[in-house]
Design a protein around this motif. Sequence first.
Motif, PDB file in Angstrom:
ATOM      1  N   PRO A  42     -24.843  27.675 -51.838  1.00  0.00           N
ATOM      2  CA  PRO A  42     -25.180  27.795 -50.424  1.00  0.00           C
ATOM      3  C   PRO A  42     -24.798  26.537 -49.625  1.00  0.00           C
ATOM      4  O   PRO A  42     -24.634  25.469 -50.186  1.00  0.00           O
ATOM      5  N   GLY A  43     -24.670  26.710 -48.331  1.00  0.00           N
ATOM      6  CA  GLY A  43     -24.328  25.580 -47.469  1.00  0.00           C
ATOM      7  C   GLY A  43     -22.826  25.413 -47.356  1.00  0.00           C
ATOM      8  O   GLY A  43     -22.051  26.180 -47.931  1.00  0.00           O
ATOM      9  N   SER A  44     -22.431  24.409 -46.580  1.00  0.00           N
ATOM     10  CA  SER A  44     -21.001  24.174 -46.413  1.00  0.00           C
ATOM     11  C   SER A  44     -20.648  22.794 -46.937  1.00  0.00           C
ATOM     12  O   SER A  44     -21.481  21.891 -46.973  1.00  0.00           O
ATOM     13  N   ILE A  45     -19.391  22.660 -47.323  1.00  0.00           N
ATOM     14  CA  ILE A  45     -18.921  21.372 -47.841  1.00  0.00           C
ATOM     15  C   ILE A  45     -17.573  21.084 -47.203  1.00  0.00           C
ATOM     16  O   ILE A  45     -16.766  22.005 -46.979  1.00  0.00           O
ATOM     17  N   ASN A  46     -17.350  19.815 -46.887  1.00  0.00           N
ATOM     18  CA  ASN A  46     -16.067  19.410 -46.326  1.00  0.00           C
ATOM     19  C   ASN A  46     -14.946  19.832 -47.291  1.00  0.00           C
ATOM     20  O   ASN A  46     -15.023  19.539 -48.485  1.00  0.00           O
ATOM     21  N   PRO A  47     -13.902  20.526 -46.792  1.00  0.00           N
ATOM     22  CA  PRO A  47     -12.844  21.017 -47.696  1.00  0.00           C
ATOM     23  C   PRO A  47     -12.168  19.913 -48.507  1.00  0.00           C
ATOM     24  O   PRO A  47     -11.816  20.126 -49.669  1.00  0.00           O
ATOM     25  N   LEU A  48     -12.028  18.731 -47.900  1.00  0.00           N
ATOM     26  CA  LEU A  48     -11.390  17.635 -48.628  1.00  0.00           C
ATOM     27  C   LEU A  48     -12.295  17.138 -49.758  1.00  0.00           C
ATOM     28  O   LEU A  48     -11.835  16.867 -50.877  1.00  0.00           O
ATOM     29  N   VAL A  49     -13.607  17.054 -49.452  1.00  0.00           N
ATOM     30  CA  VAL A  49     -14.570  16.649 -50.493  1.00  0.00           C
ATOM     31  C   VAL A  49     -14.533  17.679 -51.628  1.00  0.00           C
ATOM     32  O   VAL A  49     -14.529  17.318 -52.811  1.00  0.00           O
ATOM     33  N   ALA A  50     -14.478  18.959 -51.252  1.00  0.00           N
ATOM     34  CA  ALA A  50     -14.450  20.031 -52.260  1.00  0.00           C
ATOM     35  C   ALA A  50     -13.196  19.927 -53.119  1.00  0.00           C
ATOM     36  O   ALA A  50     -13.268  20.034 -54.352  1.00  0.00           O
TER      37      ALA A  50
END
Lengths: 321, 57
Positions: A42-50
């Motif tokens: 759940p939640g969102s994560i920065n695409p670069l961090v991912a």
Amino acid sequence: MTDVQTQPAISTAQPEDFFQLLKPRVMSLVVFTAATGLVVAPGSINPLVAAIAVLCIAVGAGAAGALNMALEGETDALMRRTRGRPVAAGRVKKNDAMAFGVILSLFSVMLLGMNANWLAAGLLAMTIVYYAGFYTLLLKRRTPQNIVIGGAAGAFPPVIGWAAATGQAPWQAWLLFAIIFLWTPPHSWALALYSAGDYAKAGIPMMPVAKGAKSTRLQILLYTLVFVPVAIAPAFVGLGGLIYLVVSVAGGLGFLGLALRLYRSRAGDEPDKAEAVGREAALYDVRAQAKPARDLFAFSILYLMALFSALLVEALSGLGA
Amino acid sequence: MRLTPEELRARKRRNVWIAAALVAFIVLVFGTTVLRLQQNQASERALLEAATGTTAQ
């Protein structure tokens, strides 16, 4: 004297050999399951961090593979399936592979800690130690349950992905762990049924070597009976949606059918053709009686990919539960 | 010690890949640091807003 003269002064290993140390096929599965855990969380994560997190998990898993090959070089050289590996074939020295594995382990864990969080980094470090230390050095040669307990190492990536995204590892993440954990024994033992001669030669007490083919076929069926309901479970706990339900049920029935067919077969009772003449085995280069084992092995990979693909597609498209 | 052309070629290729990997690692650490700084600034701003009940400029 002659030996000294024919030895190269320095290593002639190519970058490709070091890439092979990372077990790219295993790494691709790790990338896939870790990315699924990360996206489903759940939640969102920065695409670069991912992206960096998935890269770290992949490199960490590859590092564990390199350490495994460094430690298992002599054993790998005895088995058809593994004798072409860089250390076993003598293209990369054991110490070079070990150093490569240690350095990549440290870099991947540190970067994951800095990039995502230290829970994910800790889980990655534990996975590397579990696989390279606990499984390779302790379990593999001591018990026919090696693959059952050691299978946990391959099951951690979705939990690490989830932890990287949220900083937590709740029970939903461990359900993904359970799917891979319970999938591993039928998958590995199906392979072991038609490579038992190799394992016996290398002194590895895989189930068919230690308990015989009949007992292995029964245990594959029993594990499948536990695995399939667990594989379907995400559809009922809010992790998977309708696509996942259809894929997991249809594939699960196929898996169960193949396991039942394998149980009724005589797969593993005699060595396969390639084993008998000591050459490399092609995909279906096995005795007709071993074909059910090869079918289950191939289908198991397809099923696991389908399960995680369904979760990934649903999460990315918003069609999930 | 005289190296053969094959050994020299292999060493050169390995060195190029090690250099590329190190550069990639530096870029990743730099990118991670920038991202972390941005995230920390954003959370500090949010805390400040919550504490003062105003919108920070």
